[in-house]
Scaffold this motif. Structure first.
Motif, PDB file in Angstrom:
ATOM      1  N   ILE A 292       0.843  -1.206   0.000  1.00  0.00           N
ATOM      2  CA  ILE A 292       0.000   0.000   0.000  1.00  0.00           C
ATOM      3  C   ILE A 292       0.873   1.249   0.000  1.00  0.00           C
ATOM      4  CG2 ILE A 292      -1.663   1.331   1.352  1.00  0.00           C
ATOM      5  CD1 ILE A 292      -2.779  -1.373   2.360  1.00  0.00           C
ATOM      6  N   LYS A 293       1.903   1.238   0.838  1.00  0.00           N
ATOM      7  CA  LYS A 293       2.806   2.379   0.939  1.00  0.00           C
ATOM      8  C   LYS A 293       3.461   2.687  -0.401  1.00  0.00           C
ATOM      9  CE  LYS A 293       6.936   3.960   3.429  1.00  0.00           C
ATOM     10  NZ  LYS A 293       7.934   3.639   4.489  1.00  0.00           N
TER      11      LYS A 293
ATOM     12  N   GLN B 274       1.848   8.465   7.675  1.00  0.00           N
ATOM     13  CA  GLN B 274       0.537   8.327   7.039  1.00  0.00           C
ATOM     14  C   GLN B 274      -0.002   6.909   7.185  1.00  0.00           C
ATOM     15  OE1 GLN B 274       2.013   9.949   3.216  1.00  0.00           O
ATOM     16  NE2 GLN B 274       0.255  11.348   3.272  1.00  0.00           N
ATOM     17  N   ILE B 275       0.892   5.929   7.062  1.00  0.00           N
ATOM     18  CA  ILE B 275       0.483   4.539   7.290  1.00  0.00           C
ATOM     19  C   ILE B 275       0.012   4.369   8.727  1.00  0.00           C
ATOM     20  CG2 ILE B 275       1.403   2.198   7.557  1.00  0.00           C
ATOM     21  CD1 ILE B 275       0.819   2.796   4.706  1.00  0.00           C
ATOM     22  N   GLY B 276       0.705   5.009   9.666  1.00  0.00           N
ATOM     23  CA  GLY B 276       0.312   4.930  11.062  1.00  0.00           C
ATOM     24  C   GLY B 276      -1.082   5.486  11.299  1.00  0.00           C
ATOM     25  N   LEU B 277      -1.442   6.543  10.584  1.00  0.00           N
ATOM     26  CA  LEU B 277      -2.798   7.093  10.692  1.00  0.00           C
ATOM     27  C   LEU B 277      -3.843   6.080  10.217  1.00  0.00           C
ATOM     28  CD1 LEU B 277      -2.292  10.768   9.450  1.00  0.00           C
ATOM     29  CD2 LEU B 277      -2.907  10.044  11.761  1.00  0.00           C
ATOM     30  N   LEU B 278      -3.548   5.419   9.100  1.00  0.00           N
ATOM     31  CA  LEU B 278      -4.461   4.393   8.599  1.00  0.00           C
ATOM     32  C   LEU B 278      -4.534   3.200   9.544  1.00  0.00           C
ATOM     33  CD1 LEU B 278      -3.349   4.359   4.847  1.00  0.00           C
ATOM     34  CD2 LEU B 278      -5.553   5.169   5.713  1.00  0.00           C
TER      35      LEU B 278
ATOM     36  N   GLY C  48     -10.248  -2.421  -0.480  1.00  0.00           N
ATOM     37  CA  GLY C  48      -9.711  -2.940  -1.735  1.00  0.00           C
ATOM     38  C   GLY C  48     -10.132  -2.148  -2.948  1.00  0.00           C
ATOM     39  N   LEU C  49     -11.218  -1.406  -2.847  1.00  0.00           N
ATOM     40  CA  LEU C  49     -11.702  -0.622  -3.977  1.00  0.00           C
ATOM     41  C   LEU C  49     -11.192   0.812  -3.946  1.00  0.00           C
ATOM     42  CD1 LEU C  49     -15.416  -1.884  -3.975  1.00  0.00           C
ATOM     43  CD2 LEU C  49     -13.514  -2.718  -5.381  1.00  0.00           C
ATOM     44  N   ALA C  50     -10.477   1.176  -2.871  1.00  0.00           N
ATOM     45  CA  ALA C  50      -9.993   2.550  -2.718  1.00  0.00           C
ATOM     46  C   ALA C  50      -8.987   2.894  -3.814  1.00  0.00           C
ATOM     47  CB  ALA C  50      -9.360   2.731  -1.343  1.00  0.00           C
ATOM     48  N   ARG C  51      -9.097   4.109  -4.348  1.00  0.00           N
ATOM     49  CA  ARG C  51      -8.213   4.565  -5.423  1.00  0.00           C
ATOM     50  C   ARG C  51      -7.208   5.604  -4.949  1.00  0.00           C
ATOM     51  NH1 ARG C  51      -8.307   1.014  -9.652  1.00  0.00           N
ATOM     52  NH2 ARG C  51     -10.453   0.369 -10.083  1.00  0.00           N
ATOM     53  N   ASN C  52      -7.402   6.130  -3.741  1.00  0.00           N
ATOM     54  CA  ASN C  52      -6.479   7.131  -3.218  1.00  0.00           C
ATOM     55  C   ASN C  52      -6.463   7.068  -1.691  1.00  0.00           C
ATOM     56  OD1 ASN C  52      -8.733   8.819  -2.249  1.00  0.00           O
ATOM     57  ND2 ASN C  52      -9.050   9.305  -4.411  1.00  0.00           N
ATOM     58  N   TYR C  53      -5.601   7.884  -1.107  1.00  0.00           N
ATOM     59  CA  TYR C  53      -5.414   7.862   0.343  1.00  0.00           C
ATOM     60  C   TYR C  53      -6.686   8.243   1.090  1.00  0.00           C
ATOM     61  CZ  TYR C  53      -3.370   8.836   4.936  1.00  0.00           C
ATOM     62  OH  TYR C  53      -3.088   8.846   6.281  1.00  0.00           O
ATOM     63  N   THR C  54      -7.413   9.221   0.609  1.00  0.00           N
ATOM     64  CA  THR C  54      -8.627   9.671   1.287  1.00  0.00           C
ATOM     65  C   THR C  54      -9.679   8.571   1.322  1.00  0.00           C
ATOM     66  OG1 THR C  54      -8.218  11.958   0.583  1.00  0.00           O
ATOM     67  CG2 THR C  54     -10.454  11.415   1.304  1.00  0.00           C
ATOM     68  N   GLN C  55      -9.852   7.877   0.203  1.00  0.00           N
ATOM     69  CA  GLN C  55     -10.819   6.787   0.166  1.00  0.00           C
ATOM     70  C   GLN C  55     -10.407   5.645   1.092  1.00  0.00           C
ATOM     71  OE1 GLN C  55     -11.277   5.636  -3.937  1.00  0.00           O
ATOM     72  NE2 GLN C  55     -12.149   7.615  -4.554  1.00  0.00           N
ATOM     73  N   LEU C  56      -9.109   5.337   1.125  1.00  0.00           N
ATOM     74  CA  LEU C  56      -8.627   4.275   2.000  1.00  0.00           C
ATOM     75  C   LEU C  56      -8.807   4.674   3.467  1.00  0.00           C
ATOM     76  CD1 LEU C  56      -7.323   1.513   2.151  1.00  0.00           C
ATOM     77  CD2 LEU C  56      -5.079   2.608   1.968  1.00  0.00           C
TER      78      LEU C  56
ATOM     79  N   ALA D  48       6.291  -5.471   9.369  1.00  0.00           N
ATOM     80  CA  ALA D  48       7.161  -4.585   8.597  1.00  0.00           C
ATOM     81  C   ALA D  48       8.620  -4.724   9.009  1.00  0.00           C
ATOM     82  CB  ALA D  48       6.705  -3.130   8.770  1.00  0.00           C
ATOM     83  N   VAL D  49       8.890  -5.013  10.286  1.00  0.00           N
ATOM     84  CA  VAL D  49      10.267  -5.241  10.747  1.00  0.00           C
ATOM     85  C   VAL D  49      10.858  -6.454  10.039  1.00  0.00           C
ATOM     86  CG1 VAL D  49      11.703  -5.884  12.723  1.00  0.00           C
ATOM     87  CG2 VAL D  49       9.960  -4.116  12.984  1.00  0.00           C
ATOM     88  N   PHE D  50      10.088  -7.534   9.968  1.00  0.00           N
ATOM     89  CA  PHE D  50      10.590  -8.740   9.303  1.00  0.00           C
ATOM     90  C   PHE D  50      10.799  -8.505   7.805  1.00  0.00           C
ATOM     91  CE2 PHE D  50       8.844 -10.772  13.135  1.00  0.00           C
ATOM     92  CZ  PHE D  50       9.906 -11.607  13.455  1.00  0.00           C
ATOM     93  N   ILE D  51       9.958  -7.697   7.199  1.00  0.00           N
ATOM     94  CA  ILE D  51      10.111  -7.403   5.776  1.00  0.00           C
ATOM     95  C   ILE D  51      11.317  -6.502   5.532  1.00  0.00           C
ATOM     96  CG2 ILE D  51       9.050  -6.188   3.822  1.00  0.00           C
ATOM     97  CD1 ILE D  51       6.310  -7.200   4.891  1.00  0.00           C
TER      98      ILE D  51
END
Length: 431
Positions: free
Chosen positions: A34-35, A44-48, A92-100, A247-250
């Motif tokens: 997603i990022k 921003q990911i933290g906000l989501l 899954g249908l979101a097209r931008n950050y606001t929709q997500l 995310a740490v493992f990745i």
């Protein structure tokens, strides 16, 4: 004595909570795809991952708990399952950050009504001496769901990344298709929950309790405050690990999302349920032996065992030892979680149990689901470019959370070594 049909209800509700956690933590596995797609920062990911989900999950719990007390508990659960499943598909249908962002808010708001309603339904079916076991089974469902989410999401993302299901919703990326698929089982659970029969509501005595709601809460405000604050600290540890350790493992150890699901997900799926079950088993055993502080002593054991382990987090330098460490952390942090839920029901009168459970959910999740993921995300941004920066952000936030839990649950244990507070096993409290 509980009947088979009572346990059938417990297992159905546990299945619902597993479903909710699968939908909730799919985001943690899909975080990096997603990022990259939307060009987001960790903040921003933290906000989501945090406030968008956790704040609305916490804030909607109280009105939905009130709705469950006043209307129908199973009806509230049905509406909530339908809402969060639809919102998961919208991720899954979101097209931008606001929709997500809007979709994640919907997932959080929808999931908020499940736990308070389920707690009240289960309490009405079991007596005080055996209450910790069904609540531990239900709480176990959260850990099973978290582990299953990592496994299922990792598998589905890998499947769609390899052009599996090529004709399915063409035009969507692999991570988007994954969200849509994991939302589908919600339809089945809405239909199954419709078959639950709720226990009759009591009338005259409980009406007096209802009128004395604030006096009842005030009489136990010290117990509620210490319990809620301490368990918020424990939930912060659980949510911080589940939200950011994939995310740490990745990033540090080169895992793919599928490998994270197959390893970290499997560990959570196996060890955390044992922790929940162990806590419930010990609490019920001590309760039956007449130990007044049975529940508080099990609650305190969580931070006592977990705090030394979190202090090892900055020093582990290889993937395998890290997997062992997070497994131990998930086992220990799970011990008090089912016991806390049961303890709230024991000390709270029947007509307000959903609301007091909702307050518990709200307090724990404003911090655990709302503040912790975003705090780790923004702290990680400060460490950007530093090796192990995300891991250190996790350590600082979780160590502070566990220290809070250690102090407050320790105070609760000291307080409750005296005779149990005014409460009930069946439903009424003098006011």
């Amino acid at each position: 004595m509980a009947k088979l049909k009572d346990w059938a209800v417990v297992f159905l509700l546990t299945g619902a909570v597993i479903l909710s956690f699968v939908d909730r933590y799919a985001f943690a596995v899909l975080l990096d795809p997603i990022k990259q797609t939307m060009h987001l920062s960790d903040g921003q990911i933290g906000l989501l991952n945090g406030i968008a989900f956790g704040l609305f999950y916490a804030c909607m719990g109280l009105p939905l708990g009130w709705l469950a007390d006043k209307w129908s508990r199973k009806g509230t659960i049905m509406v909530c399952i339908a809402a969060w499943s639809a919102a998961t598909a919208c991720c899954g249908l979101a097209r931008n950050y606001t929709q997500l962002l809007a979709a994640r808010i919907g997932v959080g708001a929808g999931e908020a009504g499940l736990v308070p309603s389920a707690y009240a339904i289960m309490h009405d079916r079991f007596d005080k001496a055996s209450l910790a076991k069904p609540f531990s089974v239900f709480t176990l469902g959260g850990h099973v769901g978290a582990g299953a989410s990592l496994l299922i999401t990792g598998f589905l993302f890998g499947f769609f990344s390899r052009d599996g299901g090529a004709g399915f919703m063409s035009g969507l990326l692999a991570w988007q298709k994954t969200f849509v698929v994991i939302a589908l089982p919600g339809i089945i659970f809405v239909l199954l929950v419709a078959f639950i029969r709720e226990a009759p509501r009591t009338t005259a005595a409980d009406a007096r309790v209802e009128k004395g709601f604030f006096r009842l809460v005030k009489a136990q405000i010290g117990t509620y405050t210490l319990l809620y604050a301490g368990m918020a600290g424990m939930l912060c540890c659980t949510m911080g690990l589940l939200s950011w350790m994939p995310a740490v493992f990745i990033r540090e150890f080169g895992f793919t999302p599928g490998e994270v699901g197959a390893s970290y997900g499997a560990i959570v799926l196996i060890v955390a349920p044992f922790g929940v079950f162990a806590g419930g088993f010990v609490a019920d055993a001590l309760q039956k032996r007449g130990y007044e502080a049975a529940h508080p002593v099990v609650l305190l054991s969580g931070p006592v065992l977990t705090f030394p382990l979190i202090c090892l987090l900055p020093f582990v330098g290889a993937a395998t030892p890290m997997l062992f460490l997070v497994g131990a952390l998930h086992f220990c942090v799970a011990i008090p979680q089912g016991v806390a839920a049961a303890y709230i029901q024991i000390i709270t009168a029947q007509p307000i149990r959903s609301r007091m459970s909702a307050v518990y959910v709200m307090v724990g999740n404003v911090t655990g689901l709302g503040l912790v993921p975003v705090s780790i995300g923004y702290l990680s941004d400060l460490y950007a470019g530093t090796e192990g920066g995300l891991r250190m952000a996790i350590f600082y936030v979780l160590a502070a959370s566990l220290a809070t839990a250690l102090v407050t649950l320790g105070m609760l244990f000291v307080r409750q070594r005296k005779p149990a507070p005014v409460g009930n096993s069946g439903g009424t409290v003098s006011v």
